[in-house]
Design a protein around this motif. Structure first.
Motif, PDB file in Angstrom:
ATOM      1  N   LEU A 177       2.162 -11.592 -11.796  1.00 16.94           N
ATOM      2  CA  LEU A 177       2.316 -10.550 -12.621  1.00 16.94           C
ATOM      3  C   LEU A 177       3.080  -9.344 -11.734  1.00 16.94           C
ATOM      4  N   LEU A 178       2.659  -9.060 -10.334  1.00 18.67           N
ATOM      5  CA  LEU A 178       3.415  -8.207  -9.873  1.00 18.67           C
ATOM      6  C   LEU A 178       4.978  -8.467  -9.545  1.00 18.67           C
ATOM      7  N   LEU A 179       5.157  -9.767  -9.092  1.00 18.04           N
ATOM      8  CA  LEU A 179       6.558 -10.314  -9.135  1.00 18.04           C
ATOM      9  C   LEU A 179       7.254 -10.257 -10.598  1.00 18.04           C
ATOM     10  N   LEU A 180       6.487 -10.765 -11.462  1.00 14.32           N
ATOM     11  CA  LEU A 180       7.129 -10.480 -12.826  1.00 14.32           C
ATOM     12  C   LEU A 180       7.514  -9.084 -13.274  1.00 14.32           C
ATOM     13  N   ALA A 181       6.597  -8.265 -12.859  1.00 16.59           N
ATOM     14  CA  ALA A 181       6.840  -6.897 -13.113  1.00 16.59           C
ATOM     15  C   ALA A 181       8.316  -6.134 -12.778  1.00 16.59           C
ATOM     16  N   VAL A 182       8.629  -6.842 -11.576  1.00 14.51           N
ATOM     17  CA  VAL A 182       9.950  -6.364 -11.011  1.00 14.51           C
ATOM     18  C   VAL A 182      11.217  -6.623 -12.084  1.00 14.51           C
ATOM     19  N   ASP A 183      10.985  -7.596 -12.737  1.00 16.87           N
ATOM     20  CA  ASP A 183      12.137  -7.884 -13.764  1.00 16.87           C
ATOM     21  C   ASP A 183      12.044  -7.385 -15.005  1.00 16.87           C
ATOM     22  N   LEU A 184      10.640  -7.419 -15.285  1.00 19.86           N
ATOM     23  CA  LEU A 184      10.141  -7.019 -16.911  1.00 19.86           C
ATOM     24  C   LEU A 184       9.723  -5.420 -16.935  1.00 19.86           C
ATOM     25  N   PRO A 185      10.393  -4.426 -17.232  1.00 26.12           N
ATOM     26  CA  PRO A 185      10.015  -3.112 -17.316  1.00 26.12           C
ATOM     27  C   PRO A 185       8.672  -2.812 -18.003  1.00 26.12           C
ATOM     28  N   VAL A 186       8.468  -3.775 -19.049  1.00 33.61           N
ATOM     29  CA  VAL A 186       7.247  -3.410 -19.723  1.00 33.61           C
ATOM     30  C   VAL A 186       5.940  -3.872 -19.036  1.00 33.61           C
ATOM     31  N   LEU A 187       6.173  -4.564 -18.048  1.00 33.73           N
ATOM     32  CA  LEU A 187       4.896  -4.740 -17.304  1.00 33.73           C
ATOM     33  C   LEU A 187       4.460  -3.864 -16.201  1.00 33.73           C
ATOM     34  N   ARG A 188       5.624  -3.177 -15.842  1.00 31.72           N
ATOM     35  CA  ARG A 188       5.474  -2.112 -14.681  1.00 31.72           C
ATOM     36  C   ARG A 188       4.351  -1.017 -14.722  1.00 31.72           C
ATOM     37  N   GLU A 189       4.415  -0.312 -15.817  1.00 29.65           N
ATOM     38  CA  GLU A 189       3.232   0.695 -15.996  1.00 29.65           C
ATOM     39  C   GLU A 189       1.908  -0.078 -15.862  1.00 29.65           C
ATOM     40  N   PRO A 190       1.475  -0.898 -16.805  1.00 27.38           N
ATOM     41  CA  PRO A 190       0.269  -1.751 -16.770  1.00 27.38           C
ATOM     42  C   PRO A 190      -0.296  -2.167 -15.219  1.00 27.38           C
ATOM     43  N   ILE A 191       0.887  -2.699 -14.364  1.00 24.86           N
ATOM     44  CA  ILE A 191       0.660  -3.596 -13.040  1.00 24.86           C
ATOM     45  C   ILE A 191       0.432  -2.388 -12.354  1.00 24.86           C
ATOM     46  N   SER A 192       1.180  -1.118 -12.373  1.00 25.33           N
ATOM     47  CA  SER A 192       0.959  -0.155 -11.318  1.00 25.33           C
ATOM     48  C   SER A 192      -0.292   0.521 -11.609  1.00 25.33           C
ATOM     49  N   ALA A 193      -0.774   0.595 -12.712  1.00 26.10           N
ATOM     50  CA  ALA A 193      -1.961   1.284 -13.098  1.00 26.10           C
ATOM     51  C   ALA A 193      -3.276   0.337 -12.506  1.00 26.10           C
ATOM     52  N   ALA A 194      -2.907  -0.793 -12.569  1.00 26.03           N
ATOM     53  CA  ALA A 194      -4.191  -1.843 -12.060  1.00 26.03           C
ATOM     54  C   ALA A 194      -4.128  -1.883 -10.664  1.00 26.03           C
ATOM     55  N   ILE A 195      -3.220  -1.636 -10.099  1.00 24.68           N
ATOM     56  CA  ILE A 195      -2.974  -1.540  -8.326  1.00 24.68           C
ATOM     57  C   ILE A 195      -3.668  -0.286  -8.174  1.00 24.68           C
ATOM     58  N   ILE A 196      -3.468   0.720  -8.816  1.00 30.93           N
ATOM     59  CA  ILE A 196      -4.019   2.020  -8.380  1.00 30.93           C
ATOM     60  C   ILE A 196      -5.622   1.724  -8.510  1.00 30.93           C
ATOM     61  N   ARG A 197      -5.982   1.613  -9.770  1.00 28.17           N
ATOM     62  CA  ARG A 197      -7.473   1.211  -9.865  1.00 28.17           C
ATOM     63  C   ARG A 197      -7.901   0.133  -8.806  1.00 28.17           C
ATOM     64  N   ALA A 198      -7.517  -0.844  -8.537  1.00 23.89           N
ATOM     65  CA  ALA A 198      -8.135  -1.936  -7.612  1.00 23.89           C
ATOM     66  C   ALA A 198      -8.304  -0.999  -6.231  1.00 23.89           C
ATOM     67  N   ARG A 199      -7.166  -0.094  -5.706  1.00 25.74           N
ATOM     68  CA  ARG A 199      -7.270   0.438  -4.600  1.00 25.74           C
ATOM     69  C   ARG A 199      -8.259   1.366  -4.680  1.00 25.74           C
ATOM     70  N   ARG A 200      -8.377   2.097  -5.605  1.00 26.54           N
ATOM     71  CA  ARG A 200      -9.790   3.189  -5.801  1.00 26.54           C
ATOM     72  C   ARG A 200     -11.089   2.362  -5.571  1.00 26.54           C
ATOM     73  N   ARG A 201     -10.985   1.191  -6.533  1.00 30.92           N
ATOM     74  CA  ARG A 201     -12.444   0.439  -6.285  1.00 30.92           C
ATOM     75  C   ARG A 201     -12.672  -0.021  -4.787  1.00 30.92           C
ATOM     76  N   PHE A 202     -11.667  -0.551  -4.293  1.00 28.84           N
ATOM     77  CA  PHE A 202     -11.720  -1.102  -3.092  1.00 28.84           C
ATOM     78  C   PHE A 202     -12.226   0.081  -2.001  1.00 28.84           C
ATOM     79  N   ARG A 203     -11.774   1.128  -2.113  1.00 33.92           N
ATOM     80  CA  ARG A 203     -12.322   2.459  -1.083  1.00 33.92           C
ATOM     81  C   ARG A 203     -13.338   2.785  -1.635  1.00 33.92           C
TER      82      ARG A 203
END
Length: 105
Positions: A66-92
């Motif tokens: 999904l991360l690689l697909l979001a590079v080409d599909l702008p629709v996926l960029r916002e949800p993927i970046s939000a998911a990365i931020i949430r995952a980093r916060r949960r991991f911390r």
């Protein structure tokens, strides 16, 4: 570049800092000239995640695809970046909790 695109690019940069061995491959895959490789690779990773019952294939392939697909599909960029931020916060939070339970600072 819009605010959403900058946020997405920052998440790529953070992932590259957190996982240094992936820095070089991620920088190559983000280039526009790598579209013929990136798009099919993203689809293969997503399809491989559906076969997670096999030993090597697994659910780890879905976020990467999904991360690689979001590079080409702008629709996926916002949800993927939000998911990365949430995952980093949960991991911390998990790491802080784990260290506190073991008596380490």
């Amino acid at each position: 570049m819009t605010r959403r695109e900058r946020r997405f690019q920052r998440q790529f940069d953070v992932l590259a800092r957190l996982i240094p061995p992936l820095r070089e491959p991620m920088s190559h895959l983000r280039r526009d000239s790598w579209f013929p490789v990136r798009f099919p690779l993203a689809l293969l990773l997503i399809a491989g995640s559906l076969l997670s019952f096999l030993p090597f294939l697994g659910l780890w392939m879905l976020p990467l695809g999904l991360l690689l697909l979001a590079v080409d599909l702008p629709v996926l960029r916002e949800p993927i970046s939000a998911a990365i931020i949430r995952a980093r916060r949960r991991f911390r939070r998990w790491r802080r909790h784990w260290r506190a339970g073991r008596g380490k600072p």
